[in-house]
Write a protein that holds these residues in place. Structure first.
Motif, PDB file in Angstrom:
ATOM      1  N   ALA A   1      27.645  45.696  45.522  1.00 31.22           N
ATOM      2  CA  ALA A   1      26.600  45.634  46.852  1.00 31.22           C
ATOM      3  C   ALA A   1      27.437  44.628  48.011  1.00 31.22           C
ATOM      4  O   ALA A   1      27.887  43.831  48.039  1.00 31.22           O
ATOM      5  CB  ALA A   1      25.744  44.169  45.404  1.00 31.22           C
ATOM      6  N   GLU A   2      26.361  45.448  48.549  1.00 27.86           N
ATOM      7  CA  GLU A   2      26.428  44.423  49.800  1.00 27.86           C
ATOM      8  C   GLU A   2      25.715  43.605  50.306  1.00 27.86           C
ATOM      9  O   GLU A   2      24.267  43.714  50.132  1.00 27.86           O
ATOM     10  CB  GLU A   2      26.568  45.824  51.637  1.00 27.86           C
ATOM     11  CG  GLU A   2      26.555  45.317  52.436  1.00 27.86           C
ATOM     12  CD  GLU A   2      26.507  45.636  53.524  1.00 27.86           C
ATOM     13  OE1 GLU A   2      27.057  45.588  54.884  1.00 27.86           O
ATOM     14  OE2 GLU A   2      25.963  47.291  53.123  1.00 27.86           O
ATOM     15  N   ILE A   3      26.077  42.106  50.307  1.00 28.17           N
ATOM     16  CA  ILE A   3      25.120  41.339  51.151  1.00 28.17           C
ATOM     17  C   ILE A   3      24.889  41.372  52.814  1.00 28.17           C
ATOM     18  O   ILE A   3      25.768  40.924  52.766  1.00 28.17           O
ATOM     19  CB  ILE A   3      25.656  39.975  50.291  1.00 28.17           C
ATOM     20  CG1 ILE A   3      25.902  40.094  48.895  1.00 28.17           C
ATOM     21  CG2 ILE A   3      24.602  38.980  50.308  1.00 28.17           C
ATOM     22  CD1 ILE A   3      24.885  40.654  47.945  1.00 28.17           C
ATOM     23  N   LEU A   4      23.322  41.305  53.468  1.00 30.91           N
ATOM     24  CA  LEU A   4      23.150  40.951  54.099  1.00 30.91           C
ATOM     25  C   LEU A   4      22.274  39.811  54.631  1.00 30.91           C
ATOM     26  O   LEU A   4      21.351  39.427  53.528  1.00 30.91           O
ATOM     27  CB  LEU A   4      22.462  41.953  54.926  1.00 30.91           C
ATOM     28  CG  LEU A   4      23.377  43.652  55.096  1.00 30.91           C
ATOM     29  CD1 LEU A   4      23.091  44.076  53.272  1.00 30.91           C
ATOM     30  CD2 LEU A   4      23.247  44.193  56.115  1.00 30.91           C
ATOM     31  N   VAL A   5      22.877  38.946  55.813  1.00 28.68           N
ATOM     32  CA  VAL A   5      21.471  38.063  55.062  1.00 28.68           C
ATOM     33  C   VAL A   5      20.953  37.786  57.326  1.00 28.68           C
ATOM     34  O   VAL A   5      22.016  38.375  58.266  1.00 28.68           O
ATOM     35  CB  VAL A   5      22.466  36.674  55.404  1.00 28.68           C
ATOM     36  CG1 VAL A   5      21.167  35.337  56.357  1.00 28.68           C
ATOM     37  CG2 VAL A   5      22.423  36.556  54.089  1.00 28.68           C
ATOM     38  N   ASP A   6      19.495  37.879  57.669  1.00 28.78           N
ATOM     39  CA  ASP A   6      19.333  38.022  58.841  1.00 28.78           C
ATOM     40  C   ASP A   6      20.088  39.462  59.505  1.00 28.78           C
ATOM     41  O   ASP A   6      19.897  39.967  60.198  1.00 28.78           O
ATOM     42  CB  ASP A   6      19.432  36.988  59.572  1.00 28.78           C
ATOM     43  CG  ASP A   6      18.395  36.263  58.911  1.00 28.78           C
ATOM     44  OD1 ASP A   6      16.746  36.330  58.705  1.00 28.78           O
ATOM     45  OD2 ASP A   6      18.312  35.078  59.228  1.00 28.78           O
ATOM     46  N   GLY A   7      20.486  40.525  59.032  1.00 28.27           N
ATOM     47  CA  GLY A   7      20.914  41.870  58.831  1.00 28.27           C
ATOM     48  C   GLY A   7      22.362  42.111  59.484  1.00 28.27           C
ATOM     49  O   GLY A   7      23.009  43.038  59.519  1.00 28.27           O
ATOM     50  N   GLN A   8      22.984  40.909  58.893  1.00 32.47           N
ATOM     51  CA  GLN A   8      24.473  40.481  59.364  1.00 32.47           C
ATOM     52  C   GLN A   8      25.160  41.254  57.880  1.00 32.47           C
ATOM     53  O   GLN A   8      24.728  39.986  56.558  1.00 32.47           O
ATOM     54  CB  GLN A   8      24.276  39.861  59.577  1.00 32.47           C
ATOM     55  CG  GLN A   8      23.992  38.909  60.855  1.00 32.47           C
ATOM     56  CD  GLN A   8      25.353  40.392  61.976  1.00 32.47           C
ATOM     57  OE1 GLN A   8      25.925  40.834  62.133  1.00 32.47           O
ATOM     58  NE2 GLN A   8      23.494  41.040  62.969  1.00 32.47           N
ATOM     59  N   SER A   9      26.241  41.592  57.682  1.00 34.26           N
ATOM     60  CA  SER A   9      26.667  41.911  56.340  1.00 34.26           C
ATOM     61  C   SER A   9      27.040  40.362  55.982  1.00 34.26           C
ATOM     62  O   SER A   9      28.290  40.045  56.810  1.00 34.26           O
ATOM     63  CB  SER A   9      27.431  42.838  56.793  1.00 34.26           C
ATOM     64  OG  SER A   9      28.385  43.323  55.429  1.00 34.26           O
ATOM     65  N   VAL A  10      27.253  39.688  55.174  1.00 36.92           N
ATOM     66  CA  VAL A  10      28.552  38.974  55.247  1.00 36.92           C
ATOM     67  C   VAL A  10      29.208  38.993  53.456  1.00 36.92           C
ATOM     68  O   VAL A  10      30.180  37.558  53.549  1.00 36.92           O
ATOM     69  CB  VAL A  10      27.387  36.942  54.620  1.00 36.92           C
ATOM     70  CG1 VAL A  10      26.378  36.664  56.830  1.00 36.92           C
ATOM     71  CG2 VAL A  10      26.518  37.533  53.315  1.00 36.92           C
TER      72      VAL A  10
END
Length: 100
Positions: free
Chosen positions: A82-91
């Motif tokens: 699972a890839e987590i993104l915050v405001d379009g940025q991968s975190v």
């Protein structure tokens, strides 16, 4: 996580799921603001299966956001992440397995 509890808090960490399990992910938020977008991209090996977005409707000084994906049929055994993104940025990327 194995499941989501009250307020989307994670219940039971999980690095393995079974073929018919729901896939769950809980994000702990601090100082999140209205309009901020959180997204989980679910991958089987390196193939994108689904994207689950959530946009905050109000400020959240502290809390959780939960994401769940159900399989239309049984998940194939193998490596997932699972890839987590915050405001379009991968975190972050969270690896897990599906076992028979």
């Amino acid at each position: 996580c194995q499941s989501l509890g009250d307020g989307y808090q994670p219940i039971g960490p999980a690095a393995e799921f079974h073929a018919n399990d729901a896939l769950n992910c809980s994000l702990e938020l601090r100082d999140a603001h209205r309009g901020q977008e959180f997204k989980v991209r679910w991958y089987n090996d390196h193939q994108l299966m689904k994207e689950t977005p959530h946009v905050l409707k109000g400020d959240m000084p502290q809390g959780f956001v939960g994401f769940t994906v159900m399989a239309p049929q049984a998940w194939a055994p193998g490596d997932y992440h699972a890839e987590i993104l915050v405001d379009g940025q991968s975190v972050d990327q969270l690896p897990f397995k599906v076992v028979p």
